[in-house]
Design an enzyme around this catalytic site. Structure first.
Site, PDB file in Angstrom:
ATOM      1  N   GLU A  47       0.821  -1.223   0.000  1.00 42.34           N
ATOM      2  CA  GLU A  47       0.000   0.000   0.000  1.00 42.34           C
ATOM      3  C   GLU A  47       0.847   1.262   0.000  1.00 42.34           C
ATOM      4  O   GLU A  47       0.410   2.308  -0.462  1.00 42.34           O
ATOM      5  CB  GLU A  47      -0.954   0.005   1.197  1.00 42.34           C
ATOM      6  CG  GLU A  47      -2.086  -1.010   1.104  1.00 42.34           C
ATOM      7  CD  GLU A  47      -1.687  -2.386   1.609  1.00 42.34           C
ATOM      8  OE1 GLU A  47      -0.492  -2.617   1.911  1.00 42.34           O
ATOM      9  OE2 GLU A  47      -2.587  -3.250   1.693  1.00 42.34           O
ATOM     10  N   PHE A 109     -11.288  -7.352  14.292  1.00 42.71           N
ATOM     11  CA  PHE A 109     -10.238  -7.829  13.396  1.00 42.71           C
ATOM     12  C   PHE A 109      -9.945  -6.758  12.333  1.00 42.71           C
ATOM     13  O   PHE A 109     -10.848  -6.236  11.697  1.00 42.71           O
ATOM     14  CB  PHE A 109     -10.666  -9.135  12.726  1.00 42.71           C
ATOM     15  CG  PHE A 109      -9.654  -9.644  11.739  1.00 42.71           C
ATOM     16  CD1 PHE A 109      -8.383 -10.025  12.160  1.00 42.71           C
ATOM     17  CD2 PHE A 109      -9.956  -9.709  10.394  1.00 42.71           C
ATOM     18  CE1 PHE A 109      -7.438 -10.480  11.246  1.00 42.71           C
ATOM     19  CE2 PHE A 109      -9.017 -10.166   9.471  1.00 42.71           C
ATOM     20  CZ  PHE A 109      -7.747 -10.547   9.900  1.00 42.71           C
ATOM     21  N   GLN A 110      -8.675  -6.446  12.177  1.00 45.24           N
ATOM     22  CA  GLN A 110      -8.200  -5.449  11.215  1.00 45.24           C
ATOM     23  C   GLN A 110      -8.835  -4.072  11.412  1.00 45.24           C
ATOM     24  O   GLN A 110      -9.114  -3.361  10.450  1.00 45.24           O
ATOM     25  CB  GLN A 110      -8.387  -5.944   9.782  1.00 45.24           C
ATOM     26  CG  GLN A 110      -7.489  -7.150   9.503  1.00 45.24           C
ATOM     27  CD  GLN A 110      -7.339  -7.460   8.033  1.00 45.24           C
ATOM     28  OE1 GLN A 110      -8.246  -7.227   7.246  1.00 45.24           O
ATOM     29  NE2 GLN A 110      -6.182  -7.989   7.664  1.00 45.24           N
ATOM     30  N   LYS A 159     -17.422  -0.949   6.447  1.00 44.78           N
ATOM     31  CA  LYS A 159     -17.966  -1.908   5.485  1.00 44.78           C
ATOM     32  C   LYS A 159     -19.485  -1.790   5.324  1.00 44.78           C
ATOM     33  O   LYS A 159     -20.008  -1.870   4.210  1.00 44.78           O
ATOM     34  CB  LYS A 159     -17.593  -3.328   5.900  1.00 44.78           C
ATOM     35  CG  LYS A 159     -17.991  -4.341   4.849  1.00 44.78           C
ATOM     36  CD  LYS A 159     -17.231  -5.630   4.977  1.00 44.78           C
ATOM     37  CE  LYS A 159     -17.687  -6.578   3.879  1.00 44.78           C
ATOM     38  NZ  LYS A 159     -17.005  -7.868   3.987  1.00 44.78           N
ATOM     39  N   MET A 464      24.342   8.946   1.816  1.00 48.85           N
ATOM     40  CA  MET A 464      24.267  10.286   2.403  1.00 48.85           C
ATOM     41  C   MET A 464      24.617  10.249   3.891  1.00 48.85           C
ATOM     42  O   MET A 464      25.282  11.142   4.396  1.00 48.85           O
ATOM     43  CB  MET A 464      22.870  10.875   2.191  1.00 48.85           C
ATOM     44  CG  MET A 464      22.730  12.310   2.661  1.00 48.85           C
ATOM     45  SD  MET A 464      23.953  13.389   1.904  1.00 48.85           S
ATOM     46  CE  MET A 464      23.027  14.005   0.507  1.00 48.85           C
TER      47      MET A 464
HETATM   48  C1  LIG Z   1      12.506   5.907   4.948  1.00 48.47           C
HETATM   49  C2  LIG Z   1      13.785   6.535   5.295  1.00 48.47           C
HETATM   50  N1  LIG Z   1      14.607   5.945   6.208  1.00 48.47           N
HETATM   51  C3  LIG Z   1      15.793   6.533   6.512  1.00 48.47           C
HETATM   52  C4  LIG Z   1      16.168   7.705   5.957  1.00 48.47           C
HETATM   53  C5  LIG Z   1      17.494   8.352   6.340  1.00 48.47           C
HETATM   54  N2  LIG Z   1      18.377   8.410   5.178  1.00 48.47           N
HETATM   55  C6  LIG Z   1      18.528   9.524   4.442  1.00 48.47           C
HETATM   56  S1  LIG Z   1      19.525   9.315   3.135  1.00 48.47           S
HETATM   57  C7  LIG Z   1      19.801   7.713   3.540  1.00 48.47           C
HETATM   58  C8  LIG Z   1      20.678   6.859   2.693  1.00 48.47           C
HETATM   59  C9  LIG Z   1      20.056   6.510   1.411  1.00 48.47           C
HETATM   60  O1  LIG Z   1      20.795   5.478   0.829  1.00 48.47           O
HETATM   61  P1  LIG Z   1      20.703   5.193  -0.708  1.00 48.47           P
HETATM   62  O2  LIG Z   1      19.311   5.062  -1.139  1.00 48.47           O
HETATM   63  O3  LIG Z   1      21.621   4.081  -1.053  1.00 48.47           O
HETATM   64  O4  LIG Z   1      21.201   6.552  -1.334  1.00 48.47           O
HETATM   65  P2  LIG Z   1      22.680   7.178  -1.441  1.00 48.47           P
HETATM   66  O5  LIG Z   1      22.748   8.261  -0.436  1.00 48.47           O
HETATM   67  O6  LIG Z   1      23.662   6.084  -1.198  1.00 48.47           O
HETATM   68  O7  LIG Z   1      22.718   7.709  -2.836  1.00 48.47           O
HETATM   69  C10 LIG Z   1      19.119   7.371   4.703  1.00 48.47           C
HETATM   70  C11 LIG Z   1      19.175   6.047   5.353  1.00 48.47           C
HETATM   71  C12 LIG Z   1      15.278   8.289   5.026  1.00 48.47           C
HETATM   72  N3  LIG Z   1      15.528   9.461   4.433  1.00 48.47           N
HETATM   73  N4  LIG Z   1      14.112   7.681   4.716  1.00 48.47           N
END
Ligand SMILES: Cc1ncc(C[n+]2csc(CCOP(=O)(O)OP(=O)(O)O)c2C)c(N)n1
Ligand SMILES: [Mg+2]
Lengths: 552, 159
Positions: A47, A109-110, A159, A464
């Site tokens: 979803e 439920f749900q 529902k 990042m």
């Molecule tokens: C749902 C979610 N969880 C954690 C984060 C924290 N976060 C920001 S950037 C990042 C790394 C992203 O890794 P990747 O997709 O491999 O991108 P890269 O920076 O390596 O290009 C994380 C964990 C986030 N922004 N969103």
């Protein structure tokens, strides 16, 4: 008529052509009604994917995106998607099933209190408790989602409401006495703004996502050319002016261009349109544009004065206000400022070290080969490199989760954008970490022949975060190595029935991109980039925009 | 600084939750809140006292205005009538009763219940008056106290 049939008919009357979702017990009646309708349904694999797809559809097309889910877990799975749409003001309407009204509150439920859960992340939401209200609620939901400052609306459908027998009379009018967005802009404030503009020696326009949402790009460029004023965008505002336009300075903020950040810092007048001065754009807000007066045009009065003090507030729709403003300003030459900014542009272009296999190169090539593609991004370094090196030409071309920063957004959003524009090339610029968060939607793309192209900038890291650890946490790489060497995206793609490719060096990039572009099927390209590549320039956290630093 | 804000909202289920959710999410502090009916049965009125500087109050008002079910938000400043109501169960032994009755009269409060060793006193007025009366009652021993939030109205004819 069965209420479920009336609901589907109402969607048809709203012009809805496609719905993303997953059925279940509580919403099964609505799905039964959908079976006879002309509305296409795309069954996603999660979803969250459905809500992001509806969001991507909405951002690409400007139309309202719709998602259906069942109660309980189906509903709670939409929360990230709804919050993402909320932060970026994207119009979606989410219909969730709910346990029968007689059972609400009994932990049936749900059962999940989805209206309670989503209250802070929806523009508005409804729990339908009387079947005869359902049509007026749907009418209101679409109206609220798509007007004023757009945003997500959730309609929770118990529902027994969907099985009830009701008369079909879809209301033409809406009765919302407390909801009257102001669109026109106060003439006095517009006159005051014009006065400030005529006096300014170093004016800069700061264009946010509101310009795109309001379809005000034409008016924005005309105003910029009339004054003339350089245009800096926010991340969300990318596309509000073609980034190849001589007045465009790209985007500002933490990883924006140096010249955009310098121009804001030294300007004496900022004309901000449809932006909310987020911390990622302003840097240290106490030191933001110290010498500038600020005109702030926004449809949401609550945004004005929220983060920065404003000299001339104008509440209104960007398109209307910009058009009016353009009529009352005149051209004035500001040679010194023009020269100065153009000098910055020459002196501080975006650049990167060209040793090894750099992600920036992949994006530069993608831009050259597919300049008209709709580009979505994931979150992290990939998002910033995409923002820096893909020159966006038109509004709604660049789709990214700016406000919530949701990893896993880009791919399902690309799917939604592709459904809105089957003829266009749609690419998701992805990180390896983010792609995993909604990778299951590859199955959806294969099933429905949605030919999205996923360019995975695979650095084996939550890059990042790794960059922050390198720069600010003494290279203590806690929990960021996700090393996907053993997990080949090429094989994963194939397993889903999509096309997979692996690219290991720069010389292979062009061929892969050109090949992918021609394939009328979903493609995943695994670019094995240099894991040490970082995003620069960068405004360190807590610093002002002027203190933007380079790599060394 | 305390500010009093009157909010006219549609009388629908969930509106109070929306307002409360907004205050919590934005980190605004509610000092007191009272909700009740109005001259129109489809509208209810909330009187909210918030603590914060002008900037905070401006945001509170704007955010309240954004709620779809909000009809009107106004800040109630100097020229207004403000009332609170308070019920106090105060310890009242025979030798103190005279004093308490006298104070009650001075404050135009009312004794609404009498038992062997205590009174329930009802006092209405603005915040300062109610607080002053409560302070005076402390010396006798307050056994229970229930105070409403504030309701307020701007003076003069209705705009
Ligand atoms: C749902 C979610 N969880 C954690 C984060 C924290 N976060 C920001 S950037 C990042 C790394 C992203 O890794 P990747 O997709 O491999 O991108 P890269 O920076 O390596 O290009 C994380 C964990 C986030 N922004 N969103
Ligand atoms: Mg990565």
């Amino acid at each position: 008529m069965r209420a479920a049939d009336a609901i589907v008919k109402a969607l048809e009357m709203e012009g809805i052509e496609v719905v993303f979702g997953i059925p279940g017990g509580a919403i099964i009646e609505v799905y039964d009604a959908l079976y006879d309708s002309g509305i296409q349904h795309i069954t996603t694999r999660h979803e969250q994917g459905a809500t992001h797809a509806a969001d991507g559809y909405a951002r690409a097309s400007g139309k309202v995106g719709v998602a259906f889910t069942t109660s309980g877990p189906g509903a709670t799975n939409t929360v990230t998607g709804i919050a993402t749409a909320y932060m970026d003001s994207s119009p979606i309407v989410v219909f969730t099933g709910q346990v029968p009204t007689s059972m609400i509150g009994n932990d049936a439920f749900q059962e999940a209190d989805i209206t309670g859960i989503t209250m802070p992340v929806t523009k508005h939401n409804y729990l339908v408790t009387d079947a005869k209200d359902v049509l007026s609620i749907i009418k209101e939901a679409f109206h609220i989602a798509s007007t004023g400052r757009p945003g997500p609306v959730l309609v929770d459908l118990p529902k027994d409401i969907t099985t009830a027998d009701i008369d079909f009379n879809y209301p033409k009018k809406i009765n919302l006495p407390g909801y009257k967005p102001k669109l026109e802009g106060h003439p006095k404030q517009i006159a005051r703004a014009a006065e400030l503009i005529m006096k300014a020696e170093r004016p800069v326009i700061l264009a946010g996502g509101g310009v795109i949402i309001s379809n005000a790009s034409k008016e924005l460029v005309e105003l910029a050319e009339t004054i003339p004023a350089f245009v800096v965008t926010t991340l969300m505002g990318k596309g509000s002016i073609p980034e190849t336009h001589p007045l465009s300075l790209g985007f500002a903020g933490m990883h924006g261009t140096k010249y955009a950040n310098y121009a804001l810092s030294e300007s004496d007048l900022i004309i901000a349109v449809g932006c909310r001065f987020s911390d990622r754009t302003t840097g240290n807000v106490a030191m933001f544009a110290p010498n500038a007066k600020i005109i702030h045009i926004d449809i949401d009065p609550a945004e004005i004065g929220k983060n920065v003090n404003v000299d001339v507030p104008i509440v209104g729709d960007a398109k209307k206000v910009l058009a009016k403003l353009k009529k009352v300003v005149e051209y004035k030459q500001r040679k010194e400022w023009e020269d100065k900014v153009n000098e910055w542009k020459r002196k501080y272009p975006l650049k990167y070290k060209k040793d090894g296999f750099k992600p920036q190169y992949v994006i530069e090539r993608a831009y050259e080969i597919m300049p008209d593609a709709i580009v979505t991004t994931e979150v992290g370094q990939n998002q910033m490199w995409a923002a820096q090196f893909f020159k966006v030409k038109y509004p709604r071309q660049f789709i990214t989760s700016g406000g919530l920063g949701t990893m896993g957004f880009g791919f399902p959003a690309a799917m939604g954008a592709q459904v809105a524009f089957p003829e266009k090339t749609v690419i998701d610029i992805a990180g390896d970490g983010s792609f995993f968060m909604n990778i299951q939607e590859l199955a959806t793309c294969v099933k429905y022949e949605i030919p999205v192209k996923v360019l995975v900038l695979n650095n084996g890291y939550l890059g990042m975060v790794r960059q922050w650890q390198e720069l600010f946490y003494r290279e203590r790489y806690s929990a960021t190595c996700i090393g996907c060497e053993k997990t080949g995206f090429e094989a994963i793609a194939r397993g889903f029935g999509a096309i997979g490719m692996t690219v290991e060096k720069p010389s292979e990039v062009d061929d892969a991109l050109k090949e992918a572009k021609e394939i009328d099927a979903p493609v995943v390209i695994d670019f094995r980039i240099d894991y040490q590549a970082n995003v620069f320039p960068m405004v360190p956290p807590g610093a002002s925009l002027k203190e933007i630093i380079d790599d060394e | 600084m305390k500010h009093t804000i009157a909010v006219l909202v549609e009388n629908k289920p969930g509106v109070l939750a929306r307002v409360a959710s907004l205050f919590r999410r934005r980190g605004f502090n509610i000092d007191s809140l009272s909700v009740g009916t109005t001259e129109r049965e489809d509208l209810s009125r909330m009187t909210i006292v918030v603590e914060g500087d002008d900037k905070v109050v401006e945001q509170v008002i704007k955010q309240l205005n954004k709620l779809i079910e909000t009809i009107k938000v106004s800040e109630i400043s100097e020229s207004s009538v403000e009332r609170e109501l308070c019920l106090i169960r105060v310890h009242a032994p025979p030798e103190k009763r005279g004093e308490i009755v006298e104070l009650t009269n001075i404050f135009r409060a009312r004794i609404v219940d009498v038992s062997r060793d205590s009174f329930i006193i009802e006092v209405t007025g603005d915040e300062d008056k109610v607080s002053a009366f409560i302070d005076l009652m402390r010396q006798y021993g307050i056994k229970e106290l229930a105070r409403t939030g504030k309701v307020a109205m701007v003076r003069g004819s209705k705009k």
